[in-house]
Write an enzyme that holds these catalytic residues in place. Structure first.
Site, PDB file in Angstrom:
ATOM      1  N   HIS A 357     100.003  14.655  19.999  1.00 54.79           N
ATOM      2  CA  HIS A 357      99.252  15.785  20.561  1.00 54.79           C
ATOM      3  C   HIS A 357      99.493  15.864  22.074  1.00 54.79           C
ATOM      4  CE1 HIS A 357      96.108  13.315  22.480  1.00 54.79           C
ATOM      5  NE2 HIS A 357      96.129  12.550  21.385  1.00 54.79           N
ATOM      6  N   CYS A 378      97.033   7.365  19.513  1.00 49.52           N
ATOM      7  CA  CYS A 378      97.913   8.525  19.359  1.00 49.52           C
ATOM      8  C   CYS A 378      99.113   8.436  20.297  1.00 49.52           C
ATOM      9  CB  CYS A 378      97.150   9.808  19.656  1.00 49.52           C
ATOM     10  SG  CYS A 378      95.916  10.225  18.390  1.00 49.52           S
TER      11      CYS A 378
END
Length: 403
Positions: A357, A378
């Protein structure tokens, strides 16, 4: 010339003979009447008996029922007749299950009507169960059945006699009661061909080269395995229907966000020609499309590596679960407080919430940022670079993460 005295004697003797002869005739007539009456009575009794009793030499389902009534014959057959057929250890075995009603009174009555004669006779009548004969035939077919189980380019010849230790056929249906060997065989095949949770050598990119160094990777959520329960049913059905081939690719499963069997039939160790590689040590990612380098970023930030908070980006081979734009990422900070971060592009690859992301809030994009100031697991990508990644990433494609 006879005297009158001799003539009288002779006449008396003749008269005696006549009387005796007459008595004999009368007695014979009486006896004949008695015998006739007894014969008529015996025939009547026999006819009456034949109306309600089987002939002497009648067998139903292997049980002798001669001279029995329909009711008594029904009881005897249900107490003594074999009523199940088993395939056990490659042999057809007949046995009796007391919990099963072998025959109904109506069935016995139908056999009675077939053999009934006005007078009892000594002819042999033998009635067998069509269902029982069919069961023996069906189980014999099972014993001789074999099927080709085709999976991942391999063909396995599976013989029912080797894999089905016990089966029955009743009421028009098969029931496999001991298939442990079939379970074991499928497990063995799975160990040989499945890719889920398997480790293997794979060539990862280096710089702008797709094939750099070779490392060992392990499939985590990515890959496929044999769905034993469904594959077993398909093979059993093939045995039943005398089907010669079973396509194993129809009975697979995967892990993670979906149970899709990822990578089946693909080359390049099942990875195919579209995949993403993440190097934690180099803090780089490569997006490969159709076997060519589509995106190469050298300034991503992965999960925080030190501090023991469990925020490291997990290594292994995963897959893109879905793509969402925009999205809100929710979770907990290290101090226990909640966070809700808005992102423009979200591409998760683990069920624990790790994915690709953009991170507009991040200011440190250095090569060492991940050591103490990385993400919660992430892969952070600069907002200016994320669109190119989003455009080239495909749902369900593999993600290879290595140190």
């Amino acid at each position: 010339m006879q005297s009158r005295k001799d003539l009288r004697k002779r006449n008396n003797r003749n008269n005696l003979f006549l009387i005796i002869g007459g008595l004999i005739i009368v007695l014979a007539i009486i006896c004949g009447v008695i015998v006739h009456n007894n014969h008529v009575a015996s025939q009547a009794k026999a006819r009456k008996f034949a109306v309600t009793h089987f002939n002497p030499n009648v067998t139903i389902y292997g049980v002798k029922v001669g001279n029995l009534t329909v009711n008594k014959a029904t009881d005897k057959i249900n107490q003594k007749a074999d009523n199940t057929v088993h395939l056990k250890n490659k042999k057809i075995i007949l046995s009796r299950d007391s919990s099963i009603k072998t025959i109904t009174k109506e069935q016995v009555q139908s056999y009675f009507d077939k053999q009934h004669t006005a007078m009892p006779n000594k002819n042999n009548y033998n009635y067998t169960s069509k269902e029982f004969s069919t069961a023996k035939e069906k189980l014999t077919n099972i014993k001789n059945a074999s099927v080709n189980y085709n999976i991942a380019g391999h063909k396995y010849v599976l013989k029912a006699s080797d894999l089905i230790d016990e089966a029955v056929y009743t009421k028009g249906k098969y029931k496999f009661t001991d298939v442990n060997k079939l379970d074991q065989k499928l497990n063995q095949i799975n160990d040989e061909v499945a890719t889920l949770k398997k480790s293997y050598k794979f060539s990862v990119p280096s710089g702008n080269k797709i094939n750099g160094k070779t490392i060992t990777v392990k499939n985590k959520s990515y890959g496929w395995a044999i769905y034993n329960k469904k594959a077993k049913k398909a093979i059993e059905k093939a045995f039943m229907d005398d089907q010669k081939n079973v396509d194993g690719s129809n009975y697979l499963y995967g892990l993670g966000y979906s149970t899709y069997a990822h990578g089946y039939g693909k080359g390049n160790k099942g990875i195919g020609q579209n995949y993403i590689v993440v190097s934690i040590k180099k803090q780089e990612i490569w997006v490969i499309r159709k076997g060519k380098l589509a995106v190469h970023l050298t300034d991503v930030v992965t999960g925080t590596y030190t501090g023991g908070k469990g925020n490291r980006t997990p290594t292994g081979v995963w897959y893109i679960q879905y793509k969402e734009s925009p999205s809100v990422l929710r979770g907990f900070n290290d101090d226990g407080s909640k966070y809700a971060s808005k992102v423009q592009y979200w591409m998760p690859f683990t069920l624990t919430g790790c994915g690709f992301h953009d991170a507009s809030w991040r200011s440190d994009w250095s090569k060492t940022a991940y050591l103490k100031g990385g993400s919660h697991g992430c892969v952070n990508i600069r907002p200016s670079e994320i669109h190119n990644v989003w455009h080239n990433v495909i749902k369900d494609e593999p993600v290879i993460v290595y140190n």
